[in-house]
Write an enzyme that holds these catalytic residues in place. Structure first.
Site, mmCIF file in Angstrom:
data_model
loop_
_atom_site.group_PDB
_atom_site.id
_atom_site.type_symbol
_atom_site.label_atom_id
_atom_site.label_comp_id
_atom_site.label_asym_id
_atom_site.label_seq_id
_atom_site.Cartn_x
_atom_site.Cartn_y
_atom_site.Cartn_z
ATOM 1 N N TRP A 208 -9.738 1.801 -6.305
ATOM 2 C CA TRP A 208 -8.250 1.834 -6.288
ATOM 3 C C TRP A 208 -7.668 3.147 -6.647
ATOM 4 O O TRP A 208 -8.208 4.034 -7.543
ATOM 5 C CB TRP A 208 -7.725 0.989 -7.404
ATOM 6 C CG TRP A 208 -6.256 0.492 -7.657
ATOM 7 C CD1 TRP A 208 -5.501 0.517 -6.538
ATOM 8 C CD2 TRP A 208 -5.623 0.448 -8.783
ATOM 9 N NE1 TRP A 208 -4.039 0.386 -7.141
ATOM 10 C CE2 TRP A 208 -4.021 0.425 -8.443
ATOM 11 C CE3 TRP A 208 -6.033 0.610 -10.197
ATOM 12 C CZ2 TRP A 208 -3.368 0.594 -9.465
ATOM 13 C CZ3 TRP A 208 -5.086 0.621 -10.916
ATOM 14 C CH2 TRP A 208 -3.809 0.654 -10.953
ATOM 15 N N ASP B 19 -12.556 -4.442 -13.779
ATOM 16 C CA ASP B 19 -11.110 -4.657 -13.482
ATOM 17 C C ASP B 19 -10.893 -5.620 -12.741
ATOM 18 O O ASP B 19 -11.553 -5.819 -11.322
ATOM 19 C CB ASP B 19 -10.954 -3.270 -12.722
ATOM 20 C CG ASP B 19 -9.347 -3.299 -12.434
ATOM 21 O OD1 ASP B 19 -8.831 -4.212 -12.509
ATOM 22 O OD2 ASP B 19 -8.876 -2.074 -11.778
ATOM 23 N N LYS C 256 -0.538 -9.818 -9.125
ATOM 24 C CA LYS C 256 -0.926 -10.583 -7.565
ATOM 25 C C LYS C 256 -1.142 -12.165 -7.650
ATOM 26 O O LYS C 256 -0.444 -12.809 -6.843
ATOM 27 C CB LYS C 256 -2.375 -9.684 -6.880
ATOM 28 C CG LYS C 256 -1.962 -8.204 -6.545
ATOM 29 C CD LYS C 256 -2.433 -7.362 -7.712
ATOM 30 C CE LYS C 256 -2.210 -6.056 -7.199
ATOM 31 N NZ LYS C 256 -2.441 -5.316 -8.369
HETATM 32 C C1 LMR Z 1 -2.663 -1.928 -4.502
HETATM 33 O O1 LMR Z 1 -3.771 -1.408 -4.420
HETATM 34 O O2 LMR Z 1 -1.929 -1.831 -3.445
HETATM 35 C C2 LMR Z 1 -2.303 -2.807 -5.646
HETATM 36 O O3 LMR Z 1 -3.048 -2.626 -6.825
HETATM 37 C C3 LMR Z 1 -0.714 -2.232 -6.047
HETATM 38 C C4 LMR Z 1 -0.540 -1.053 -6.899
HETATM 39 O O4 LMR Z 1 -0.015 -1.055 -7.727
HETATM 40 O O5 LMR Z 1 -1.461 0.045 -6.409
#
Ligand code: LMR
Length: 462
Positions: free
Chosen positions: A155, A236, A272
């Site tokens: 991420w 996570d 989410k």
């Molecule tokens: C994403 O990866 O798009 C989501 O986790 C939203 C975010 O806040 O990054």
């Protein structure tokens, strides 16, 4: 450019320490007509007796914040900003991993509405209470020198979180571009090679951004290696429910590690799976080993047993109401609270109450499971439709089946930066530069259009 008029006698000046410092320097110089301030002629100082009376008007034409440069757009949220500015009728926002309905509208879960109504009925007052940045702060403070191992890729915000907390990180192999699948051997080798006691960040389910999860057998092997190396697993869990449609199934990786009696850090988000994005509601769970309990740091007897401990039935059953030990988990909790206090003092309670009402009420909990299946089901159906459209339209013989093997909200298309740029500039499809698309932002009606965009970008842009 904007200019600020400052007067020495104004109380507002006291808020600006650098300015005061500058003025003091000017006063001490004591020249009868000092005119320098930040390289510009702004201050007029006159010496009358032993007093430096400064009658001045300071027009700050060069801001003290001038050296703060423009931050780059966020790799995920910046995509949404660019999307908003586009007025093309076919535009599609596949950047952010946020659930949308078939009409591409945000979805407020029924259970959330019901939980909010319950809260209104009970007139619960808004009071305040806590998520991954905490774990990072905890690691920085109590495990100095420890490293966090993160997947490559991960991420987009993980690196920022650890950088800001001052926690060193490095990457373990995860995505194999050749197979558009998991580089399992590489992952295992890198976890093995990390120094003992490393925190290993794992995505509990629906890996972001790849949509590729280890199989149950592979999870067992990952747990073996982490245990062998005395590493600390750090989960996570941001997409529980979106991988399989079942909250329980999607918790299986974390439960497997917990069942082995391993100590864990679990950062969990409800953004989410309960659609509570703006409430920023999540939890940091630290699972502490029970064998570590008897540190004897504090002694509790009878009525002096803290209420929190008495409520923990397991603890009381084991140690009785007269206990001589303090669980490590309470020590950790106290430190987490301490970390939270200077960060934001009192966190908002509204989202936390919604979650508590949903998980604490069996009717609402069951209804949440149904809604979860519905949301995950819609994503699975557009995933299938996208695959069908790609397979039907692309005559090159390319195998698009990786899209079906990936799970959760995302598909890692394998498109490179230039190809993703083509997706946006030519087709008005907004996505992150790493080639990730959020299928939650796709409707059945737009699958064919997206397939055309992907095929064009893949074959005509290198
Ligand atoms: C994403 O990866 O798009 C989501 O986790 C939203 C975010 O806040 O990054």
């Amino acid at each position: 450019m904007a200019s600020a008029i400052l007067s020495l006698t104004s109380a507002s000046i006291a808020t600006s320490r650098p300015l005061i410092e500058n003025l003091k320097v000017n006063s001490k110089l004591g020249s009868s007509s000092q005119t320098t301030f930040l390289g510009k002629d702004y201050i007029k100082t006159k010496v009358i007796g032993s007093w430096h009376l400064t009658s001045m008007t300071v027009a700050v034409e060069v801001s003290r914040f001038n050296d703060i440069t423009m931050a780059p757009p966020d790799p995920i949220l910046g995509v949404s900003e660019a999307f908003k500015a586009d007025d093309h009728e076919m535009k599609l926002n596949l950047g952010v991993g946020a659930y949308r309905t078939e009409d591409l509208q945000p979805y407020v879960l029924n259970v959330v509405k019901k939980a909010e109504n319950l809260m209104l009925e009970r007139e619960i007052t808004k009071r305040n209470w806590v998520s991954a940045a905490f774990a990072a702060a905890l690691i920085e403070r109590y495990f100095p020198g420890s490293k966090v191992l993160i997947s490559s890729p991960t991420w987009g915000n993980h690196k920022n979180i650890f950088n800001d907390a001052g926690v060193p990180w490095s990457e373990y192999r995860y995505y194999d571009p050749k197979t558009v699948g998991l580089d399992f051997d590489g992952m295992i080798a890198d976890i093995k090679a990390a120094p003992e006691g490393t925190f290993v960040l794992l995505h509990g389910c629906a890996h972001n951004p790849t949509g590729i999860d280890p199989t149950p057998e592979q999870w067992e092997r990952i747990a073996d290696v982490i245990q062998e190396k005395s590493h600390i697993p750090f989960f996570d869990v941001a997409y529980q429910g979106f991988a399989s449609g079942s909250l329980d199934k999607d918790a299986s990786s974390v439960r497997l590690f917990a069942a082995r009696g391993m100590e864990l850090l679990i950062a969990q988000s409800y953004s989410k799976n309960l659609g509570l994005y703006a409430e920023r509601i999540g939890a940091i769970n630290v699972v502490c080993s029970t064998s570590e309990v008897a540190k004897g740091k504090e002694q509790y007897h009878g009525s002096s047993v803290p209420e929190e401990l008495c409520a923990e039935k397991e603890f009381v059953a084991k140690h009785g109401s007269t206990c001589l030990v303090k669980p490590v988990s309470l020590q950790v909790k106290s430190q987490l609270k301490r970390i939270a206090r200077p960060m934001y003092s009192n966190p908002p309670i509204h989202g936390a109450r919604i979650v508590a009402n949903v998980v604490g009420n069996s009717d609402l909990f069951n209804e949440w499971k149904e809604e979860m299946e519905l949301m995950a089901g819609r994503i699975m159906s557009v995933r299938k439709k996208l695959y069908d459209s790609l397979s039907a339209k692309d005559n090159s013989g390319k195998d698009w089946s990786f899209i079906l093997k990936q799970i959760g909200m995302f598909s890692f298309t394998g498109l490179n930066k230039a190809q993703t740029e083509n997706m946006t500039s030519k087709w008005h499809v907004y996505m992150t530069k790493d080639g990730r698309i959020s299928l939650a932002g796709l409707s059945s009606a737009k699958c064919e259009y997206l397939a055309d965009a992907i095929i064009d970008s893949f074959h005509n842009v290198s």
